[in-house]
Write a protein that holds these residues in place. Structure first.
Motif, PDB file in Angstrom:
ATOM      1  N   ASN A 160       0.823  -1.210   0.000  1.00 23.71           N
ATOM      2  CA  ASN A 160       0.000   0.000   0.000  1.00 23.71           C
ATOM      3  C   ASN A 160       0.858   1.262   0.000  1.00 23.71           C
ATOM      4  OD1 ASN A 160      -2.321  -1.541  -0.024  1.00 23.71           O
ATOM      5  ND2 ASN A 160      -2.596  -1.465   2.191  1.00 23.71           N
ATOM      6  N   LEU A 161       1.956   1.256   0.775  1.00 26.15           N
ATOM      7  CA  LEU A 161       2.850   2.418   0.777  1.00 26.15           C
ATOM      8  C   LEU A 161       3.580   2.556  -0.547  1.00 26.15           C
ATOM      9  CD1 LEU A 161       4.549   2.773   4.290  1.00 26.15           C
ATOM     10  CD2 LEU A 161       2.917   4.295   3.182  1.00 26.15           C
ATOM     11  N   ILE A 162       3.987   1.423  -1.138  1.00 24.09           N
ATOM     12  CA  ILE A 162       4.630   1.463  -2.452  1.00 24.09           C
ATOM     13  C   ILE A 162       3.672   2.063  -3.483  1.00 24.09           C
ATOM     14  CG2 ILE A 162       5.435   0.020  -4.368  1.00 24.09           C
ATOM     15  CD1 ILE A 162       6.688  -1.850  -2.299  1.00 24.09           C
ATOM     16  N   ALA A 163       2.416   1.626  -3.463  1.00 28.00           N
ATOM     17  CA  ALA A 163       1.432   2.147  -4.408  1.00 28.00           C
ATOM     18  C   ALA A 163       1.196   3.635  -4.199  1.00 28.00           C
ATOM     19  CB  ALA A 163       0.117   1.368  -4.267  1.00 28.00           C
ATOM     20  N   GLU A 164       1.160   4.065  -2.937  1.00 27.28           N
ATOM     21  CA  GLU A 164       0.978   5.482  -2.632  1.00 27.28           C
ATOM     22  C   GLU A 164       2.147   6.308  -3.153  1.00 27.28           C
ATOM     23  OE1 GLU A 164       0.445   8.337   1.340  1.00 27.28           O
ATOM     24  OE2 GLU A 164       0.268   6.157   1.528  1.00 27.28           O
ATOM     25  N   ALA A 165       3.362   5.777  -3.016  1.00 26.09           N
ATOM     26  CA  ALA A 165       4.544   6.482  -3.508  1.00 26.09           C
ATOM     27  C   ALA A 165       4.573   6.508  -5.033  1.00 26.09           C
ATOM     28  CB  ALA A 165       5.806   5.815  -2.964  1.00 26.09           C
ATOM     29  N   ALA A 166       4.195   5.405  -5.671  1.00 23.31           N
ATOM     30  CA  ALA A 166       4.277   5.299  -7.127  1.00 23.31           C
ATOM     31  C   ALA A 166       3.371   6.311  -7.821  1.00 23.31           C
ATOM     32  CB  ALA A 166       3.924   3.883  -7.563  1.00 23.31           C
ATOM     33  N   VAL A 167       2.226   6.593  -7.238  1.00 20.30           N
ATOM     34  CA  VAL A 167       1.298   7.568  -7.828  1.00 20.30           C
ATOM     35  C   VAL A 167       1.943   8.946  -7.916  1.00 20.30           C
ATOM     36  CG1 VAL A 167      -0.876   8.791  -7.420  1.00 20.30           C
ATOM     37  CG2 VAL A 167      -0.773   6.316  -7.133  1.00 20.30           C
ATOM     38  N   GLN A 168       2.883   9.240  -7.014  1.00 16.15           N
ATOM     39  CA  GLN A 168       3.510  10.556  -6.961  1.00 16.15           C
ATOM     40  C   GLN A 168       4.751  10.661  -7.847  1.00 16.15           C
ATOM     41  OE1 GLN A 168       3.924  11.865  -2.730  1.00 16.15           O
ATOM     42  NE2 GLN A 168       2.836   9.967  -2.280  1.00 16.15           N
ATOM     43  N   ALA A 169       5.256   9.539  -8.344  1.00 16.97           N
ATOM     44  CA  ALA A 169       6.509   9.532  -9.103  1.00 16.97           C
ATOM     45  C   ALA A 169       6.233   9.627 -10.607  1.00 16.97           C
ATOM     46  CB  ALA A 169       7.286   8.256  -8.798  1.00 16.97           C
ATOM     47  N   SER A 170       7.231  10.077 -11.356  1.00 16.26           N
ATOM     48  CA  SER A 170       7.091  10.160 -12.807  1.00 16.26           C
ATOM     49  C   SER A 170       7.015   8.768 -13.432  1.00 16.26           C
ATOM     50  CB  SER A 170       8.272  10.934 -13.405  1.00 16.26           C
ATOM     51  OG  SER A 170       9.503  10.302 -13.071  1.00 16.26           O
ATOM     52  N   SER A 171       7.699   7.818 -12.823  1.00 12.76           N
ATOM     53  CA  SER A 171       7.641   6.419 -13.240  1.00 12.76           C
ATOM     54  C   SER A 171       8.180   5.571 -12.092  1.00 12.76           C
ATOM     55  CB  SER A 171       8.467   6.173 -14.514  1.00 12.76           C
ATOM     56  OG  SER A 171       9.827   6.481 -14.290  1.00 12.76           O
ATOM     57  N   THR A 172       7.988   4.279 -12.183  1.00 17.01           N
ATOM     58  CA  THR A 172       8.429   3.366 -11.133  1.00 17.01           C
ATOM     59  C   THR A 172       9.246   2.247 -11.747  1.00 17.01           C
ATOM     60  OG1 THR A 172       6.502   3.820  -9.741  1.00 17.01           O
ATOM     61  CG2 THR A 172       7.679   1.773  -9.320  1.00 17.01           C
ATOM     62  N   LEU A 173      10.425   2.001 -11.170  1.00 19.21           N
ATOM     63  CA  LEU A 173      11.294   0.915 -11.613  1.00 19.21           C
ATOM     64  C   LEU A 173      11.282  -0.176 -10.547  1.00 19.21           C
ATOM     65  CD1 LEU A 173      12.281   3.383 -13.306  1.00 19.21           C
ATOM     66  CD2 LEU A 173      14.567   2.372 -13.252  1.00 19.21           C
ATOM     67  N   ILE A 174      10.939  -1.383 -10.943  1.00 20.58           N
ATOM     68  CA  ILE A 174      10.950  -2.531 -10.036  1.00 20.58           C
ATOM     69  C   ILE A 174      12.162  -3.384 -10.385  1.00 20.58           C
ATOM     70  CG2 ILE A 174       9.697  -4.557  -9.218  1.00 20.58           C
ATOM     71  CD1 ILE A 174       7.113  -3.206 -10.236  1.00 20.58           C
ATOM     72  N   CYS A 175      13.058  -3.552  -9.436  1.00 20.53           N
ATOM     73  CA  CYS A 175      14.299  -4.293  -9.703  1.00 20.53           C
ATOM     74  C   CYS A 175      14.507  -5.338  -8.621  1.00 20.53           C
ATOM     75  CB  CYS A 175      15.479  -3.331  -9.759  1.00 20.53           C
ATOM     76  SG  CYS A 175      17.017  -4.131 -10.271  1.00 20.53           S
ATOM     77  N   THR A 176      14.401  -6.604  -9.003  1.00 16.66           N
ATOM     78  CA  THR A 176      14.564  -7.713  -8.074  1.00 16.66           C
ATOM     79  C   THR A 176      15.667  -8.638  -8.576  1.00 16.66           C
ATOM     80  OG1 THR A 176      12.961  -9.117  -9.233  1.00 16.66           O
ATOM     81  CG2 THR A 176      12.092  -7.626  -7.538  1.00 16.66           C
ATOM     82  N   ASP A 177      16.009  -9.629  -7.756  1.00 15.83           N
ATOM     83  CA  ASP A 177      16.892 -10.677  -8.237  1.00 15.83           C
ATOM     84  C   ASP A 177      16.216 -11.397  -9.397  1.00 15.83           C
ATOM     85  OD1 ASP A 177      18.669 -10.064  -6.208  1.00 15.83           O
ATOM     86  OD2 ASP A 177      17.947 -11.647  -4.871  1.00 15.83           O
ATOM     87  N   ALA A 178      17.013 -11.947 -10.294  1.00 16.35           N
ATOM     88  CA  ALA A 178      16.463 -12.667 -11.449  1.00 16.35           C
ATOM     89  C   ALA A 178      16.384 -14.150 -11.103  1.00 16.35           C
ATOM     90  CB  ALA A 178      17.321 -12.436 -12.690  1.00 16.35           C
ATOM     91  N   ASP A 179      15.391 -14.487 -10.294  1.00 11.76           N
ATOM     92  CA  ASP A 179      15.140 -15.868  -9.905  1.00 11.76           C
ATOM     93  C   ASP A 179      13.664 -15.993  -9.556  1.00 11.76           C
ATOM     94  OD1 ASP A 179      14.932 -14.583  -7.444  1.00 11.76           O
ATOM     95  OD2 ASP A 179      16.730 -15.506  -6.581  1.00 11.76           O
ATOM     96  N   LEU A 180      13.256 -17.166  -9.090  1.00  4.35           N
ATOM     97  CA  LEU A 180      11.840 -17.373  -8.794  1.00  4.35           C
ATOM     98  C   LEU A 180      11.338 -16.383  -7.753  1.00  4.35           C
ATOM     99  CD1 LEU A 180       9.171 -18.904  -8.940  1.00  4.35           C
ATOM    100  CD2 LEU A 180      10.144 -20.592  -7.340  1.00  4.35           C
ATOM    101  N   GLY A 181      12.094 -16.199  -6.676  1.00  8.90           N
ATOM    102  CA  GLY A 181      11.684 -15.252  -5.647  1.00  8.90           C
ATOM    103  C   GLY A 181      11.561 -13.848  -6.197  1.00  8.90           C
ATOM    104  N   GLY A 182      12.511 -13.451  -7.030  1.00 18.24           N
ATOM    105  CA  GLY A 182      12.478 -12.112  -7.611  1.00 18.24           C
ATOM    106  C   GLY A 182      11.283 -11.899  -8.526  1.00 18.24           C
ATOM    107  N   VAL A 183      10.958 -12.904  -9.343  1.00 18.42           N
ATOM    108  CA  VAL A 183       9.790 -12.802 -10.225  1.00 18.42           C
ATOM    109  C   VAL A 183       8.515 -12.694  -9.397  1.00 18.42           C
ATOM    110  CG1 VAL A 183       8.415 -14.011 -11.959  1.00 18.42           C
ATOM    111  CG2 VAL A 183      10.900 -13.956 -12.167  1.00 18.42           C
TER     112      VAL A 183
END
Length: 225
Positions: A118-141
């Motif tokens: 919910n906090l991530i979504a609240e922050a994303a609405v205020q940003a010009s764009s949102t970059l999601i960067c996780t590990d490239a594995d099952l957990g990250g996906v």
């Protein structure tokens, strides 16, 4: 836990272990294993807590904030600061905060439960764009999909595949990982493309330097455009 292990400390990391195995936050809550979640925040960000405003920007982040049901927290990102970075790797989040203190960063502490989403979504609405960067594995996906699917559909969102940057091959995926990545790979969106790339490579990537390089390249592309 105490009944089966004899001590509440015997498997103090059970929540983390089950999360890494793919248990959703709702399942952990049903098992009675949920604790107050944490979110890591850095950059030009202010928090509204009751009648108090806490400005985190003067201090290097990310700062661990415990989200308690007894306190309502709202997040405010300074306008015009550019993309919001959502990062799974803590060391990479710290490095990005040190490189550019003017970029808002959220470290998601692994699989994010509802209050963090919910906090991530609240922050994303205020940003010009949102970059999601996780590990490239099952957990990250899984993490990327959970965040991506919680954001408003009209937002500009980029799911970063760290495998596009220079890296060393990690551990090969097990049959379990491949089987659970395949349903994500059928999606016709950025999550699907991310999962397909992971399957094509056949190994995990979870290196701090690689995450930092992939995010830096993505930020450069966005700023040029």
């Amino acid at each position: 836990m105490q009944t089966h292990a004899g001590s509440t400390k015997a498997r103090d990391d059970v929540q983390r272990l089950l999360t890494e195995l793919g248990f959703e936050p709702d399942a952990l809550a049903a098992l009675g294993l949920s604790r107050s979640p944490y979110i890591g925040i850095g950059g030009p960000v202010r928090l509204q807590v009751s009648d108090a405003v806490i400005d985190l920007s003067p201090l290097p982040g990310p700062h661990d904030i415990r989200l308690s049901p007894q306190h309502t927290i709202s997040i405010d990102i300074r306008r015009g600061t550019g993309p919001l970075l959502i990062i799974e790797n803590r060391q990479a989040a710290e490095t990005l905060c040190d490189i550019d203190a003017g970029v808002p960063v959220i470290w998601c502490h692994g699989q994010p439960p509802e209050p963090v989403l919910n906090l991530i979504a609240e922050a994303a609405v205020q940003a010009s764009s949102t970059l999601i960067c996780t590990d490239a594995d099952l957990g990250g996906v899984r993490i990327a999909a959970r965040i991506h699917d919680h954001l408003a559909a009209e937002l500009t969102v980029h799911v970063i595949d760290v495998g596009a940057a220079r890296h060393q091959p990690g551990r090969a995926f097990s049959a379990h990982s491949r089987a659970h990545l395949e349903p994500f790979a059928t999606r016709n969106d950025q999550i699907g493309a991310f999962a397909r790339n992971c399957l094509d490579r056949g190994y995990a990537i979870e290196q701090e330097a690689t995450v930092k390089a992939a995010l830096t390249e993505a930020l450069d592309r966005i700023r040029r455009n």
